[in-house]
Design a protein around this motif. Structure first.
Motif, PDB file in Angstrom:
ATOM      1  N   THR A  27       1.059  -1.218   0.070  1.00  0.00           N
ATOM      2  CA  THR A  27       0.138  -0.372   0.023  1.00  0.00           C
ATOM      3  C   THR A  27       0.575   1.234  -0.284  1.00  0.00           C
ATOM      4  OG1 THR A  27      -0.089  -0.258   2.249  1.00  0.00           O
ATOM      5  CG2 THR A  27      -1.732  -0.937   1.372  1.00  0.00           C
ATOM      6  N   ILE A  28       0.353   2.145  -0.581  1.00  0.00           N
ATOM      7  CA  ILE A  28       1.282   3.375  -0.096  1.00  0.00           C
ATOM      8  C   ILE A  28       1.456   3.534   1.427  1.00  0.00           C
ATOM      9  CG2 ILE A  28       0.347   6.300   0.136  1.00  0.00           C
ATOM     10  CD1 ILE A  28      -1.320   5.921  -1.675  1.00  0.00           C
ATOM     11  N   GLU A  29       1.117   3.239   2.499  1.00  0.00           N
ATOM     12  CA  GLU A  29       1.934   3.505   3.800  1.00  0.00           C
ATOM     13  C   GLU A  29       2.475   3.031   4.071  1.00  0.00           C
ATOM     14  OE1 GLU A  29      -0.088   4.232   7.519  1.00  0.00           O
ATOM     15  OE2 GLU A  29      -1.065   2.508   7.292  1.00  0.00           O
ATOM     16  N   ALA A  78      10.921   4.841   5.314  1.00  0.00           N
ATOM     17  CA  ALA A  78      10.777   6.382   6.823  1.00  0.00           C
ATOM     18  C   ALA A  78      12.306   5.030   7.121  1.00  0.00           C
ATOM     19  CB  ALA A  78      10.334   5.836   7.239  1.00  0.00           C
ATOM     20  N   ARG A  79      12.625   4.024   6.876  1.00  0.00           N
ATOM     21  CA  ARG A  79      13.166   2.607   7.833  1.00  0.00           C
ATOM     22  C   ARG A  79      14.284   2.729   7.174  1.00  0.00           C
ATOM     23  NH1 ARG A  79       8.770  -0.669   8.409  1.00  0.00           N
ATOM     24  NH2 ARG A  79       7.330  -0.609  10.634  1.00  0.00           N
ATOM     25  N   LEU A  80      14.332   3.287   5.754  1.00  0.00           N
ATOM     26  CA  LEU A  80      15.616   3.035   5.185  1.00  0.00           C
ATOM     27  C   LEU A  80      16.683   3.944   5.742  1.00  0.00           C
ATOM     28  CD1 LEU A  80      14.710   2.064   0.957  1.00  0.00           C
ATOM     29  CD2 LEU A  80      16.051   0.605   2.983  1.00  0.00           C
ATOM     30  N   TYR A  81      15.847   5.541   5.400  1.00  0.00           N
ATOM     31  CA  TYR A  81      16.116   6.416   6.212  1.00  0.00           C
ATOM     32  C   TYR A  81      16.502   6.468   7.592  1.00  0.00           C
ATOM     33  CZ  TYR A  81      16.326   8.312   1.429  1.00  0.00           C
ATOM     34  OH  TYR A  81      17.085   8.985   0.715  1.00  0.00           O
ATOM     35  N   GLY A  82      16.131   5.465   8.191  1.00  0.00           N
ATOM     36  CA  GLY A  82      16.508   5.815   9.871  1.00  0.00           C
ATOM     37  C   GLY A  82      15.909   6.626  10.405  1.00  0.00           C
ATOM     38  N   LEU A  83      14.491   6.980  10.074  1.00  0.00           N
ATOM     39  CA  LEU A  83      13.543   7.955  10.209  1.00  0.00           C
ATOM     40  C   LEU A  83      12.727   8.084  11.750  1.00  0.00           C
ATOM     41  CD1 LEU A  83      12.068   9.149   7.137  1.00  0.00           C
ATOM     42  CD2 LEU A  83      14.086  10.717   8.460  1.00  0.00           C
ATOM     43  N   SER A  84      13.032   8.361  12.456  1.00  0.00           N
ATOM     44  CA  SER A  84      12.070   8.058  13.902  1.00  0.00           C
ATOM     45  C   SER A  84      12.300   8.587  15.059  1.00  0.00           C
ATOM     46  CB  SER A  84      13.364   7.192  14.825  1.00  0.00           C
ATOM     47  OG  SER A  84      12.844   6.840  16.413  1.00  0.00           O
ATOM     48  N   PRO A  85      10.457   8.425  15.137  1.00  0.00           N
ATOM     49  CA  PRO A  85       9.469   7.427  15.455  1.00  0.00           C
ATOM     50  C   PRO A  85       9.113   7.500  13.878  1.00  0.00           C
ATOM     51  CG  PRO A  85       8.224   9.168  16.310  1.00  0.00           C
ATOM     52  CD  PRO A  85       9.390   9.838  15.644  1.00  0.00           C
ATOM     53  N   ALA A  86       9.459   6.327  12.979  1.00  0.00           N
ATOM     54  CA  ALA A  86       8.675   6.019  11.535  1.00  0.00           C
ATOM     55  C   ALA A  86       7.083   6.562  11.075  1.00  0.00           C
ATOM     56  CB  ALA A  86       8.808   4.928  11.155  1.00  0.00           C
ATOM     57  N   ASP A 134       5.345   9.314  12.843  1.00  0.00           N
ATOM     58  CA  ASP A 134       4.977  10.001  13.192  1.00  0.00           C
ATOM     59  C   ASP A 134       5.819  10.890  11.288  1.00  0.00           C
ATOM     60  OD1 ASP A 134       4.104  10.013  15.396  1.00  0.00           O
ATOM     61  OD2 ASP A 134       6.639  11.318  15.959  1.00  0.00           O
ATOM     62  N   TYR A 135       6.575  10.221  11.080  1.00  0.00           N
ATOM     63  CA  TYR A 135       6.903  10.611   9.399  1.00  0.00           C
ATOM     64  C   TYR A 135       6.304  10.541   8.322  1.00  0.00           C
ATOM     65  CZ  TYR A 135      11.472  12.697  11.231  1.00  0.00           C
ATOM     66  OH  TYR A 135      13.189  13.143  11.711  1.00  0.00           O
ATOM     67  N   VAL A 136       5.611   9.098   8.992  1.00  0.00           N
ATOM     68  CA  VAL A 136       4.579   8.730   7.677  1.00  0.00           C
ATOM     69  C   VAL A 136       3.504   9.291   7.649  1.00  0.00           C
ATOM     70  CG1 VAL A 136       3.156   6.597   6.819  1.00  0.00           C
ATOM     71  CG2 VAL A 136       5.413   6.129   6.897  1.00  0.00           C
ATOM     72  N   ALA A 171       5.497   8.994  -4.998  1.00  0.00           N
ATOM     73  CA  ALA A 171       6.585   8.677  -5.054  1.00  0.00           C
ATOM     74  C   ALA A 171       7.722  10.488  -4.941  1.00  0.00           C
ATOM     75  CB  ALA A 171       7.442   8.933  -7.251  1.00  0.00           C
ATOM     76  N   LEU A 172       6.784  11.636  -5.002  1.00  0.00           N
ATOM     77  CA  LEU A 172       7.038  12.803  -4.358  1.00  0.00           C
ATOM     78  C   LEU A 172       6.782  13.015  -2.805  1.00  0.00           C
ATOM     79  CD1 LEU A 172       7.993  15.281  -4.956  1.00  0.00           C
ATOM     80  CD2 LEU A 172       5.737  16.451  -5.104  1.00  0.00           C
ATOM     81  N   ALA A 173       6.220  11.869  -1.954  1.00  0.00           N
ATOM     82  CA  ALA A 173       6.706  11.887  -0.742  1.00  0.00           C
ATOM     83  C   ALA A 173       7.385  11.437  -0.217  1.00  0.00           C
ATOM     84  CB  ALA A 173       4.967  11.030  -0.183  1.00  0.00           C
ATOM     85  N   ALA A 174       7.877  10.178  -1.189  1.00  0.00           N
ATOM     86  CA  ALA A 174       8.870   9.255  -0.692  1.00  0.00           C
ATOM     87  C   ALA A 174      10.863  10.135  -0.387  1.00  0.00           C
ATOM     88  CB  ALA A 174       8.948   7.248  -0.887  1.00  0.00           C
ATOM     89  N   CYS A 175      10.156  10.914  -1.974  1.00  0.00           N
ATOM     90  CA  CYS A 175      11.551  11.882  -1.924  1.00  0.00           C
ATOM     91  C   CYS A 175      11.421  12.259  -0.659  1.00  0.00           C
ATOM     92  CB  CYS A 175      11.253  12.480  -3.373  1.00  0.00           C
ATOM     93  SG  CYS A 175      11.730  11.459  -4.810  1.00  0.00           S
ATOM     94  N   ILE A 176      10.635  13.322  -0.228  1.00  0.00           N
ATOM     95  CA  ILE A 176      11.000  14.517   0.945  1.00  0.00           C
ATOM     96  C   ILE A 176      10.208  14.541   1.882  1.00  0.00           C
ATOM     97  CG2 ILE A 176       9.994  16.350  -1.611  1.00  0.00           C
ATOM     98  CD1 ILE A 176       7.445  16.618   0.458  1.00  0.00           C
ATOM     99  N   MET A 177      10.968  13.057   2.923  1.00  0.00           N
ATOM    100  CA  MET A 177      10.202  11.946   4.136  1.00  0.00           C
ATOM    101  C   MET A 177      11.283  12.380   4.333  1.00  0.00           C
ATOM    102  SD  MET A 177       7.761   8.616   4.690  1.00  0.00           S
ATOM    103  CE  MET A 177       8.972   8.250   3.991  1.00  0.00           C
ATOM    104  N   HIS A 178      12.333  12.496   4.242  1.00  0.00           N
ATOM    105  CA  HIS A 178      14.103  12.627   4.740  1.00  0.00           C
ATOM    106  C   HIS A 178      14.046  14.201   5.136  1.00  0.00           C
ATOM    107  CE1 HIS A 178      15.043  12.023   0.762  1.00  0.00           C
ATOM    108  NE2 HIS A 178      16.281  12.470   1.675  1.00  0.00           N
TER     109      HIS A 178
END
Length: 310
Positions: free
Chosen positions: A92-94, A101-109, A111-113, A142-149
């Motif tokens: 899914t999108i989520e 988010a996990r690839l970039y080590g974003l925490s808590p994931a 919240d970023y998502v 695709a844009l969401a994934a690019c700017i999430m970090h």
């Protein structure tokens, strides 16, 4: 500080020089367009600047990091949106965003998502499988994934190909919002209306950077003159004009013609002959960015005809 400041970049694949002595710079917070025909080296240049490829020659800095020594640091500060949709179609999108988010080590994931879903208007569709999304929604994912970090630099490689006009306009509105918040954006495109929404543009043809500047600067520098011929016999006039000296382009628009050339005297003479013979009216027109694009393509020689890179 310049977000991108590179000099004399060269990248070869075997005996093919795909990027040939490219020097360019992009200011922080600027939307910079990257134009050129297929096979011109746009994608390779972008990949060098985001740390995915090492140049064979040349140097420079991206976001203050050395292009050769700090590739990993550059990668973590850049969002790169490729031409092709590159996410898991059976997630899914989520779920795709959680993966990123996990690839970039974003925490808590979570919240970023959550915040990214909300920012890009994806919350109501978060449980949809990405493989069943339309082109516009795939682009938004695709844009969401690019700017999430929260990158400082966003590199977009023909991001709106195959997307309807409404989705394209919404996409560009989002890009301008990101730039207004301080993000630097470099986007390759074949759409002239998109290029005109950039603060500055760069034109590359078969590995060589030919011109850079604002749209007005690039159009003025090309030195083209345009006449518009109108009348019922304009199509007949077109056949004649293509054979006359001083005429570089003849483009039909309904019952009118856009006639473009670089030599004012020769072009004026050719247009006068056509108007007199076919009884069409004539007025001086405004040279467009598309006219310039076509002219550069006509003047360039494809030295990479067997190479498929865009």
């Amino acid at each position: 500080m310049k977000a991108i400041d590179v000099q004399n970049l060269v990248k070869r694949f075997g005996d093919k020089t795909v990027v040939d002595d490219v020097t360019l710079s992009v200011e922080e917070g600027e939307i910079s367009g990257f134009l050129g025909p297929n096979g011109s080296g746009k994608t390779t240049t972008i990949r060098v600047m985001c740390g995915l490829l090492t140049p064979d020659e040349g140097n420079g800095k991206v976001l203050g990091y050395d292009l050769r020594a700090d590739q990993l640091k550059i990668k973590r500060q850049v969002g790169y949106m490729t031409q092709k949709f590159s996410f898991y179609t059976d997630l899914t999108i989520e779920e795709n965003l959680y993966f990123v988010a996990r690839l970039y080590g974003l925490s808590p994931a979570r919240d970023y998502v959550r915040d990214t879903l909300d920012k890009l208007g994806l919350t109501s569709r978060k449980n949809q499988l990405s493989g069943f999304l339309s082109g516009g929604w795939k682009q938004r994912l695709a844009l969401a994934a690019c700017i999430m970090h929260k990158p400082k630099l966003l590199l977009l490689d023909e991001p709106t190909a195959g997307v309807d006009p409404k989705a394209r306009r919404e996409f560009w509105d989002e890009i301008h919002t990101l730039a207004a918040d301080g993000m630097t954006v470099m986007v390759s495109t074949h759409y002239m209306d998109e290029a005109e929404r950039c603060h500055r543009i760069n034109y590359i043809s078969y590995g060589k950077l030919l011109t850079s500047g604002t749209v007005k600067e690039v159009v003025d520098e090309a030195g083209l003159l345009t006449y518009i011929l109108t009348g019922r016999n304009s199509q007949s006039a077109a056949k004649m004009l293509t054979t006359l000296e001083g005429v570089d382009q003849v483009t039909p628009f309904g019952n009118s013609l856009h006639v473009v050339g670089r030599n004012p005297d020769q072009l004026k003479k050719a247009v006068s002959e056509a108007t007199e013979k076919f009884g069409v009216s004539c007025e001086v027109g405004e040279t467009t960015l598309e006219d310039v694009f076509i002219q550069y393509m006509a003047d360039s020689t494809d030295n990479m005809a067997t190479h498929s890179e865009n």
